[in-house]
Design an enzyme around this catalytic site. Sequence first.
Site: not given
Length: 458
Positions: A176, A183, A188, A192, A207, A218
């Site tokens: 990410i 954060n 936090h 999350d 799939r 992350e």
Amino acid sequence: MILDKEYRILVVDDAKDTQMLLEFDLSAAGYQISCCDGGEDALVSLGTQEIDLILLDMYMPGLSGLETLAKIKAQVISAEIPVIMLSASTDEDEVVAALELGAGDYVTKPYVTKVLLARMRTAIRLMEKTAQLEYLAKTDFLTGINNRGSFFELSNHAISLASRAGQSLVVAMFDIDFFKQVNDNYGHDAGDQVLRVFSQGMTEVFRGYDIIGRVGGEEFAVCLPNTNRKNANIACERFRYYMEQLSVGIITNNNNNNNNNNKRNINITVSIGLVLAPKGPLTIDELLKQADRALYYAKEHGRNQVVDDRIVATIDERDKTVASPINTDDIDKNNHFQENIIMANYDGIDFDIGISNVLGDEALFKEILVMFYQDHHLDGDKLQRAIKQQDFDSVKHLAHTLKGVACSVGAMDLFEVTKALDIAVNYDKKEDFDSLFSQLSSQINRVMKGIELALDVS
Ligand SMILES: [Mg+2]
């Protein structure tokens, strides 16, 4: 005692009177009962219905209790079902043999109802606790997807299956972008929430038989069995786009505002690196390392993009043989999946990098090169003018833009020198401008000439 649910008990006993007695006592206690007269019947029956606990007689004609027990524990479908042995004998060797074969408990006949029910409850509770612990051991507590250990285990299994079946398999790593800032800026809980939304997105886009997991803070990964590089690129690009356009609702802890929680929407993006598994024995560990290198490249070159291992291979190759052109045949030789990449010769452009940025679509790549030419072939003059006029905002803007597009079309030498100029501008190193500009100027001329020669750009 009230049971949590209607547990189903399979009674396996050749004596009809014992069957009837058990049926009566256990039904009264709230259990659902089915009965079998022998071991063979029991094994068939276990394949057709869900059973929570087996009561197994030790002495039966045909398959004995111990033989039946061994078979129950040997087949995947019933191996985890707890078994309580029933026997009139108290032969210690027999008890030990049954326990060693995996029986959960041993009850002597005639049984005391209260005692049998207590032992059944214990066996069921133990099974449920074990299943719960197994689930927790395999699952990432925050996101509910596979944790690192489980992802590795499932992926290694898929890799060996693929290798045996001669099927291609792709592994991708996801990171990410700027997660630390989420954060830092919003707390936090917001971080999350982003991780949960991200995992949910992976579950939706990939799939059912793709293996997804959270492999770091992350960092996420997916193992795509029976998938070639092209389709993996498409799937990852679809996910990248899905995240990019998604608005993530978070609650921020704003302590300056009377401790009120504020709702807001943020956007996040993801960088993705993927690798096609080469032939031969490999582990997920090794494949993730390669995917990670492609991911690192994506991070270094602007984030929010999908990069595959061919770019890394191309860079390695170029580092090895600085002056010679890159031969994509060599790179693809070790892979199951051969793509029809037609080599074109654009001076100053790594065709392989450029075309993989558009998922191998050569026609699209040519269109992009034409646009690149039209938009940027005068950038050298513009930069020179801006440097002369000490218009450093323009220098910064031009260098920064050119850096991004040079990378995306695969003009890697131009990219490197533009990056150096971009850094020099950011650190206000004016003394470096002239020498960097002259390198940039020759690279930009080289690339634009190459496009002019290969394509109709008038
Ligand atoms: Mg018997």
